[in-house]
Design a protein around this motif. Structure first.
Motif, PDB file in Angstrom:
ATOM      1  N   HIS A 188       0.853  -1.018  -0.058  1.00  0.00           N
ATOM      2  CA  HIS A 188       0.095   0.027  -0.038  1.00  0.00           C
ATOM      3  C   HIS A 188       0.944   1.136  -0.051  1.00  0.00           C
ATOM      4  CE1 HIS A 188      -0.323  -0.722   4.805  1.00  0.00           C
ATOM      5  NE2 HIS A 188       0.876  -0.886   4.123  1.00  0.00           N
ATOM      6  N   SER A 190       0.645   3.424   2.461  1.00  0.00           N
ATOM      7  CA  SER A 190       1.048   3.851   3.616  1.00  0.00           C
ATOM      8  C   SER A 190       2.488   4.071   4.175  1.00  0.00           C
ATOM      9  CB  SER A 190       0.097   2.880   4.652  1.00  0.00           C
ATOM     10  OG  SER A 190      -1.398   2.985   4.148  1.00  0.00           O
ATOM     11  N   GLN A 193       3.394   7.419   4.662  1.00  0.00           N
ATOM     12  CA  GLN A 193       3.369   8.186   5.726  1.00  0.00           C
ATOM     13  C   GLN A 193       4.573   8.134   6.997  1.00  0.00           C
ATOM     14  OE1 GLN A 193      -0.275   7.206   8.273  1.00  0.00           O
ATOM     15  NE2 GLN A 193      -1.560   6.438   6.315  1.00  0.00           N
ATOM     16  N   ARG A 214       0.350  -6.514  -4.837  1.00  0.00           N
ATOM     17  CA  ARG A 214      -0.160  -7.656  -3.953  1.00  0.00           C
ATOM     18  C   ARG A 214      -0.303  -8.860  -4.919  1.00  0.00           C
ATOM     19  NH1 ARG A 214      -4.781  -4.777  -0.095  1.00  0.00           N
ATOM     20  NH2 ARG A 214      -3.536  -2.914   0.359  1.00  0.00           N
ATOM     21  N   GLN A 227      -2.647   3.487  -5.677  1.00  0.00           N
ATOM     22  CA  GLN A 227      -3.271   4.152  -4.556  1.00  0.00           C
ATOM     23  C   GLN A 227      -2.966   5.398  -4.317  1.00  0.00           C
ATOM     24  OE1 GLN A 227      -2.337   2.045  -1.051  1.00  0.00           O
ATOM     25  NE2 GLN A 227      -4.183   0.326  -1.359  1.00  0.00           N
ATOM     26  N   GLU A 229      -2.593   8.071  -1.047  1.00  0.00           N
ATOM     27  CA  GLU A 229      -2.627   8.153   0.625  1.00  0.00           C
ATOM     28  C   GLU A 229      -2.707   9.487   1.020  1.00  0.00           C
ATOM     29  OE1 GLU A 229      -2.305   5.155   1.862  1.00  0.00           O
ATOM     30  OE2 GLU A 229      -2.087   5.686   3.957  1.00  0.00           O
ATOM     31  N   THR A 271      -5.038   3.319  12.092  1.00  0.00           N
ATOM     32  CA  THR A 271      -5.995   4.336  12.725  1.00  0.00           C
ATOM     33  C   THR A 271      -6.924   3.907  13.660  1.00  0.00           C
ATOM     34  OG1 THR A 271      -7.295   3.645  10.529  1.00  0.00           O
ATOM     35  CG2 THR A 271      -6.152   5.773  10.370  1.00  0.00           C
ATOM     36  N   GLY A 306     -10.621   4.161   2.435  1.00  0.00           N
ATOM     37  CA  GLY A 306     -10.580   3.890   4.064  1.00  0.00           C
ATOM     38  C   GLY A 306      -9.752   4.919   4.764  1.00  0.00           C
ATOM     39  N   ALA A 329      -5.753  10.077   8.326  1.00  0.00           N
ATOM     40  CA  ALA A 329      -4.929   9.567   7.250  1.00  0.00           C
ATOM     41  C   ALA A 329      -6.287   8.904   6.184  1.00  0.00           C
ATOM     42  CB  ALA A 329      -4.167   8.612   7.618  1.00  0.00           C
ATOM     43  N   PHE A 330      -6.029   8.622   5.086  1.00  0.00           N
ATOM     44  CA  PHE A 330      -6.923   8.068   4.175  1.00  0.00           C
ATOM     45  C   PHE A 330      -6.057   7.305   2.943  1.00  0.00           C
ATOM     46  CE2 PHE A 330      -6.410  11.176   1.061  1.00  0.00           C
ATOM     47  CZ  PHE A 330      -6.478  12.478   1.574  1.00  0.00           C
ATOM     48  N   GLY A 331      -7.035   6.383   2.349  1.00  0.00           N
ATOM     49  CA  GLY A 331      -6.164   5.765   1.160  1.00  0.00           C
ATOM     50  C   GLY A 331      -7.317   5.108   0.401  1.00  0.00           C
TER      51      GLY A 331
HETATM   52  N1  DAH Z   1      -3.598   0.950   3.473  1.00  0.00           N
HETATM   53  C1  DAH Z   1      -4.909   0.753   3.483  1.00  0.00           C
HETATM   54  C2  DAH Z   1      -4.978  -0.487   2.142  1.00  0.00           C
HETATM   55  O1  DAH Z   1      -4.456  -0.589   1.491  1.00  0.00           O
HETATM   56  C3  DAH Z   1      -5.718   1.681   3.022  1.00  0.00           C
HETATM   57  C4  DAH Z   1      -5.899   2.784   4.086  1.00  0.00           C
HETATM   58  C5  DAH Z   1      -6.920   2.699   4.960  1.00  0.00           C
HETATM   59  C6  DAH Z   1      -5.051   4.072   4.149  1.00  0.00           C
HETATM   60  C7  DAH Z   1      -7.070   3.705   6.132  1.00  0.00           C
HETATM   61  C8  DAH Z   1      -4.966   4.729   5.165  1.00  0.00           C
HETATM   62  C9  DAH Z   1      -6.212   4.701   6.043  1.00  0.00           C
HETATM   63  O2  DAH Z   1      -4.236   5.807   5.195  1.00  0.00           O
HETATM   64  O3  DAH Z   1      -6.258   5.667   7.113  1.00  0.00           O
HETATM   65  O4  DAH Z   1      -5.863  -1.044   2.329  1.00  0.00           O
END
Ligand code: DAH
Length: 377
Positions: A188, A190, A193, A214, A227, A229, A271, A306, A329-331
């Motif tokens: 991912h 992430s 971050q 993956r 993705q 992020e 998170t 997410g 955070a989000f992705g």
């Molecule tokens: N890294 C997660 C994934 O690949 C996606 C994700 C979800 C990123 C929530 C985030 C987060 O930064 O807060 O499934």
């Protein structure tokens, strides 16, 4: 011996004849010369040790009576030859310019070239659109490598070795190095971050578009995908900021002002609390429309991302004081968002390199998305 004909005191007529002859010779050579020969001629006659220059130097050796006349004559010859060279040079240069103008002529009556053939891939276009929206909100873009340490990809994100979340990631592992460390293809975005929080001080506001990997391959999964992020760390960041930011993003990206957006409680190790975000859609008549339907009873939801408030453990792992700072955070998956926005039915077609597909789903290279002029024109 001297340049005046080998006589210490030559007769007057001899010196003058010599000069007349010299002038005639030089002038006729000038008339024949091309640009390169002209320059050689100039050097050999008027240069530092050119014929005429040498003669000027030798004037002192003439008898006083001859000296004056020869001096004057020599000046005339010198001037005449120099002028002839300049004139010839001007003529030759003008001719060369005319020739090159004629050769390089642009024919304005020719038809335009064929339409530009290159297209922007929908993945690149979608990344550009998303980045444009987040940059408008004050985010900057960060990047990280595809090959990651286990620490950045998992452990620092609060996914320790025995954590069940590791199994969900179908990780590609690289062979162990001499220290026994096994790097991974990042599963991912992430880990960026982590990289950012370790190297930068808050406030932090970044988005990270990029490739992820993956070991998964079917109609809705590809071993390589993309993705984006997001990470915000500051002193007073709360869930309201997260919601405002992501609602605004969804509405701008899908270009639907009243797009319904809902936050559903979920779980991610990095998170706490965590949520998944769904957008309203309608499946009326078998098709899929993003946003409210005319007939609101047909409303449905689509999960698109997410998110959550950054887990204090993650802040601690990066050396950030979690009593002072917090953030969200989000992705989200780029392919899925592109498929929804542009009605692309099959994930696998993104990577087929089929030029017909690209000319249908691709974008003109000059249509660079920006929030002011519209993300898609
Ligand atoms: N890294 C997660 C994934 O690949 C996606 C994700 C979800 C990123 C929530 C985030 C987060 O930064 O807060 O499934």
């Amino acid at each position: 011996m001297n340049v005046w004909g080998g006589r210490a005191n030559p007769g007057r007529s001899f010196a003058m004849e010599n000069l007349d002859q010299l002038q005639d010779d030089l002038l006729s050579q000038v008339e024949e010369a091309d640009l390169a020969a002209l320059e050689e001629l100039r050097v050999s006659a008027l240069g530092k040790s050119g014929t005429i220059t040498e003669m000027v130097k030798g004037i002192g050796q003439l008898s006083p009576e001859d000296r004056r006349e020869a001096g004057q004559k020599l000046n005339t010859v010198k001037k005449g030859v120099a002028e002839a060279i300049d004139a010839r040079k001007a003529v030759l240069e003008a001719a060369a310019l005319d020739a090159s103008l004629a050769d390089d002529r642009v024919d304005l009556t020719l038809p335009v070239r064929p339409e530009s053939q290159g297209r922007i891939h929908p993945i690149s276009q979608t990344i550009d659109e998303m980045v444009a929206i987040f940059c408008e909100m004050g985010f900057t873009v960060a990047e990280g490598p595809h090959i990651e340490s286990d620490f950045n990809n998992f452990t620092a994100l609060n996914i320790p070795p025995e954590h069940p979340a590791r199994q969900d990631h179908d990780t590609f592992y690289l062979p162990a190095d001499e220290n026994g460390e096994r790097k991974v293809l990042r599963t991912h975005t992430s880990p960026v971050q982590i990289r950012t929080m370790i190297t930068e001080k808050p406030p932090i506001r970044i988005v990270v578009p990029g490739r992820t990997f993956r070991a998964d391959h079917d109609a809705t999964h590809s071993p390589m995908f993309h993705q984006i992020e997001g990470l915000v760390i500051d002193e007073e960041t709360h869930m309201g900021h997260l919601k405002g930011c992501l609602i605004e993003f969804c509405r701008a990206f899908f270009d639907v002002d009243d797009l319904p957006v809902r936050f559903r409680p979920s779980y991610f190790p990095f998170t706490e609390p965590s949520a998944e975000v769904d957008i309203g859609c309608s499946r009326e008549g078998g098709g899929l429309t993003i946003g409210r339907s005319e007939n609101s009873s047909a409303e449905d939801w689509l999960e698109i991302l997410g998110c959550g408030m950054v887990n204090p453990h993650v802040l601690k792992n990066c050396g950030i004081d979690s009593t002072k700072y917090q953030g969200f955070a989000f992705g989200l998956g780029i392919e899925r968002a592109a498929m929804l926005k542009y009605g692309i039915p099959d994930l696998r077609t993104f990577y087929d390199s089929d030029i017909r597909w690209l000319s249908h789903y691709g974008f003109d290279r000059l249509e660079v998305p920006n929030v002011a002029e519209g993300l898609v024109r």
